[in-house]
Design a protein around this motif. Structure first.
Motif, PDB file in Angstrom:
ATOM      1  N   GLU B 178     -55.129   3.547 -84.073  1.00  0.00           N
ATOM      2  CA  GLU B 178     -55.029   2.087 -84.245  1.00  0.00           C
ATOM      3  C   GLU B 178     -54.972   1.678 -85.707  1.00  0.00           C
ATOM      4  O   GLU B 178     -54.321   0.697 -86.062  1.00  0.00           O
ATOM      5  N   ASN B 179     -55.708   2.420 -86.553  1.00  0.00           N
ATOM      6  CA  ASN B 179     -55.810   2.008 -87.964  1.00  0.00           C
ATOM      7  C   ASN B 179     -54.795   2.715 -88.870  1.00  0.00           C
ATOM      8  O   ASN B 179     -55.001   2.828 -90.070  1.00  0.00           O
ATOM      9  N   GLU B 180     -53.713   3.214 -88.253  1.00  0.00           N
ATOM     10  CA  GLU B 180     -52.639   3.849 -89.027  1.00  0.00           C
ATOM     11  C   GLU B 180     -51.331   3.113 -88.759  1.00  0.00           C
ATOM     12  O   GLU B 180     -50.995   2.861 -87.594  1.00  0.00           O
ATOM     13  N   LYS B 181     -50.617   2.762 -89.810  1.00  0.00           N
ATOM     14  CA  LYS B 181     -49.313   2.104 -89.633  1.00  0.00           C
ATOM     15  C   LYS B 181     -48.313   2.736 -90.595  1.00  0.00           C
ATOM     16  O   LYS B 181     -48.671   3.134 -91.708  1.00  0.00           O
ATOM     17  N   ALA B 182     -47.037   2.771 -90.154  1.00  0.00           N
ATOM     18  CA  ALA B 182     -46.014   3.402 -90.997  1.00  0.00           C
ATOM     19  C   ALA B 182     -44.731   2.593 -90.989  1.00  0.00           C
ATOM     20  O   ALA B 182     -44.484   1.775 -90.089  1.00  0.00           O
ATOM     21  N   ALA B 183     -43.917   2.809 -92.007  1.00  0.00           N
ATOM     22  CA  ALA B 183     -42.599   2.163 -92.094  1.00  0.00           C
ATOM     23  C   ALA B 183     -41.637   3.085 -92.822  1.00  0.00           C
ATOM     24  O   ALA B 183     -42.056   3.941 -93.610  1.00  0.00           O
ATOM     25  N   TYR B 184     -40.354   2.929 -92.538  1.00  0.00           N
ATOM     26  CA  TYR B 184     -39.317   3.681 -93.258  1.00  0.00           C
ATOM     27  C   TYR B 184     -38.263   2.707 -93.769  1.00  0.00           C
ATOM     28  O   TYR B 184     -37.790   1.840 -93.018  1.00  0.00           O
ATOM     29  N   LEU B 185     -37.914   2.849 -95.014  1.00  0.00           N
ATOM     30  CA  LEU B 185     -36.861   2.017 -95.605  1.00  0.00           C
ATOM     31  C   LEU B 185     -35.873   2.914 -96.339  1.00  0.00           C
ATOM     32  O   LEU B 185     -36.269   3.896 -96.972  1.00  0.00           O
ATOM     33  N   ALA B 186     -34.593   2.564 -96.244  1.00  0.00           N
ATOM     34  CA  ALA B 186     -33.585   3.330 -96.983  1.00  0.00           C
ATOM     35  C   ALA B 186     -32.742   2.374 -97.802  1.00  0.00           C
ATOM     36  O   ALA B 186     -32.482   1.242 -97.389  1.00  0.00           O
ATOM     37  N   HIS B 187     -32.327   2.863 -98.960  1.00  0.00           N
ATOM     38  CA  HIS B 187     -31.441   2.075 -99.819  1.00  0.00           C
ATOM     39  C   HIS B 187     -30.014   2.566 -99.577  1.00  0.00           C
ATOM     40  O   HIS B 187     -29.683   3.704 -99.906  1.00  0.00           O
ATOM     41  N   THR B 188     -29.214   1.716 -98.946  1.00  0.00           N
ATOM     42  CA  THR B 188     -27.834   2.095 -98.653  1.00  0.00           C
ATOM     43  C   THR B 188     -26.915   0.941 -99.048  1.00  0.00           C
ATOM     44  O   THR B 188     -27.362  -0.193 -99.171  1.00  0.00           O
ATOM     45  N   VAL B 189     -25.651   1.252 -99.214  1.00  0.00           N
ATOM     46  CA  VAL B 189     -24.690   0.208 -99.557  1.00  0.00           C
ATOM     47  C   VAL B 189     -24.257  -0.516 -98.284  1.00  0.00           C
ATOM     48  O   VAL B 189     -24.182  -1.734 -98.237  1.00  0.00           O
ATOM     49  N   ARG B 190     -23.975   0.289 -97.241  1.00  0.00           N
ATOM     50  CA  ARG B 190     -23.630  -0.285 -95.934  1.00  0.00           C
ATOM     51  C   ARG B 190     -24.798  -0.098 -94.981  1.00  0.00           C
ATOM     52  O   ARG B 190     -25.612   0.788 -95.157  1.00  0.00           O
ATOM     53  N   LYS B 191     -24.813  -0.891 -93.908  1.00  0.00           N
ATOM     54  CA  LYS B 191     -25.861  -0.720 -92.904  1.00  0.00           C
ATOM     55  C   LYS B 191     -25.580   0.498 -92.023  1.00  0.00           C
ATOM     56  O   LYS B 191     -26.477   1.040 -91.410  1.00  0.00           O
ATOM     57  N   ALA B 192     -24.302   0.861 -91.894  1.00  0.00           N
ATOM     58  CA  ALA B 192     -23.948   1.980 -91.016  1.00  0.00           C
ATOM     59  C   ALA B 192     -23.121   2.998 -91.784  1.00  0.00           C
ATOM     60  O   ALA B 192     -22.602   2.702 -92.856  1.00  0.00           O
ATOM     61  N   MET B 193     -23.011   4.181 -91.233  1.00  0.00           N
ATOM     62  CA  MET B 193     -22.127   5.218 -91.772  1.00  0.00           C
ATOM     63  C   MET B 193     -22.326   5.458 -93.261  1.00  0.00           C
ATOM     64  O   MET B 193     -21.386   5.624 -94.002  1.00  0.00           O
ATOM     65  N   ASP B 194     -23.586   5.421 -93.697  1.00  0.00           N
ATOM     66  CA  ASP B 194     -23.821   5.599 -95.122  1.00  0.00           C
ATOM     67  C   ASP B 194     -25.035   6.499 -95.295  1.00  0.00           C
ATOM     68  O   ASP B 194     -25.968   6.440 -94.507  1.00  0.00           O
TER      69      ASP B 194
END
Lengths: 159, 289
Positions: B178-194
């Motif tokens: 319960e007291n653990e949370k995670a997130a993933y973020l990526a830096h891309t130029v396009r939202k897809a196929m990148d």
């Protein structure tokens, strides 16, 4: 050269065909089956012009081997119209002018049809995600997104 | 593009696949979705004499969740089924986010998580998420099964800790408290196929006073494989998560990576984006509480 006979379902019909192991599904569809509605664009899984459905899932046929469809159901753009009647998605693409040169259109229609089969009421974002792997170099995306939304609405009204 | 000649074999069980892998050794390549392998073959990077197609093996495409054992994803589970899975979205949102960022809908309808992991691209989105969730891989070979923590799986650029004849059969993520949370973020130029210029996954654990008691941060696309950043993690532990602390963690993360310059970004730019995306990923994880 490794040749073999495969059995699969092509647009609803049980079919046998001779393939070579190193044949891409795209080349098999166009050159062996003679179904040239599926387009050959980048051949690298980037453009989506070659999109077909395997067991109802949209995939890039350039990123698959013909050998992989043994025992499975393949749907190409030629299998979308039924009994000479265009599907709702196809009709809406025409009505909404969702095509210019038309090269991306078969792939777009396959992606749209696959989306509506699992999600009859998609948001605009979900429509955009469904066609994220389909490039339209005439850049007519707005009309395409609109046509898919209209098709979803029309299908829901009928049901 | 013409594919080189090869023999396509479709074994019906993992045991049969392992037998073929032993028989053909270096001449053979395993294929799940094939969305990386087929491109390598078209580009002339790989020319296996035999392809062992795994997709006809039954029962290896499951997603099983157990509150005590965690999440187990079969080697043939398609990426799209992971991002659509309710148990994944609810319990492992950073994995769902990372998987959704991979390529396109068509590719995710064919490609698998295990394939993404075994392709070992330094920018593989899913791998950073698997690092922070503490995933492990169950591999099977001629001598039976063993478990490899994801942190030990990459032994160099595209060098996997698999012995001859071994294949990954599933990926397991331990339960998230319960007291653990995670997130993933990526830096891309396009939202897809990148591909990601930089990808960052962060998982933080907070006590009842909101003080961070544990942190795991993994960086993608900035080293020969995904890497953890112990320096940034240690900044967070013992402190409350604020934008200022997250920024300091970002600056520390810059010291733990060795990015290269390529067509997508320069090494200098990637370095700075590690700072920005580490800060954002930490705050995104904290926002989930």
């Amino acid at each position: 050269m490794s040749k073999r006979i495969i059995s699969f379902v092509l647009n609803g019909d049980p079919t046998d065909a001779v393939i070579e192991d190193n044949m891409s599904l795209l080349d098999f569809i166009r050159d062996t089956l003679g179904l040239t509605g599926t387009k050959k664009g980048c051949e690298q899984g980037e453009c989506g012009a070659c999109t077909v459905m395997l067991d109802g899932r949209p995939i890039n046929s350039c990123m698959a081997f013909a050998a992989e469809i043994e025992g499975h159901e393949l749907t190409t753009i030629e299998g979308i119209a039924k009994g000479g009647q265009l599907s709702v998605v196809q009709k809406k693409f025409i009505e909404k002018w969702a095509l210019q040169c038309g090269f991306c259109t078969p792939g777009m229609i396959m992606s749209a049809t696959a989306l509506l089969s699992v999600n009859p009421d998609p948001t605009e974002e979900e429509i955009r995600v469904a066609i994220e792997g389909n490039l339209c170099r005439c850049t007519g995306y707005a009309k395409i997104v609109e046509a898919i939304g209209e098709a979803a609405k029309a299908i829901r009204e009928v049901q | 593009m013409i594919l080189p000649e090869f023999k396509y074999l479709a074994p019906g069980s993992a045991e049969e696949a392992i037998g073929l892998l032993v028989q053909y050794g270096e001449k053979a390549k395993l294929m799940a979705g094939g969305t990386d392998l087929i491109n390598y073959m078209k580009d002339g990077i790989l020319a296996p004499e035999v392809i062992i197609g795994l997709k006809e093996i039954k029962g290896m495409d499951q997603i099983v969740y157990d509150e005590e054992k965690g999440l187990t994803i079969g080697a043939l589970t398609k990426l799209i089924d992971i991002e659509r899975s309710d148990v994944v979205k609810e319990n492992y949102p950073a994995l769902a986010e990372a998987v959704h960022l991979i390529a396109s809908t068509q590719i995710r309808n064919k490609g698998t998580l295990t394939g993404n992991v075994c392709n070992a691209s330094p920018s593989a989105d899913s791998v950073s998420a698997l690092f922070v969730y503490g995933a492990s891989l169950t591999v099977k070979g001629p001598e039976g099964e063993r478990v490899i923590p994801i942190g030990d799986f990459y032994q160099g650029f595209k060098k996997l800790a698999l012995k001859p004849g071994e294949m990954v059969i599933s990926i397991t993520l331990p339960p998230v408290k319960e007291n653990e949370k995670a997130a993933y973020l990526a830096h891309t130029v396009r939202k897809a196929m990148d591909l990601a210029i930089v990808g960052v996954a962060a998982k933080i654990t907070l006590d009842e006073n909101g003080v961070c008691t544990d942190a795991k941060i993994a960086l993608g696309a900035v080293a020969i494989s995904c890497v953890r950043t112990p320096q940034a993690e240690s900044v967070l532990i013992g402190r409350k998560i604020t934008p200022e602390i997250a920024e300091i963690a970002g600056r520390e993360a810059m010291k733990d990576c060795k990015p290269i310059s390529d067509v997508r970004a320069s090494a200098e730019y990637r370095h700075d984006m590690v700072r920005v995306f580490t800060r954002r990923a930490v705050l995104a994880a904290a926002d989930r509480f």
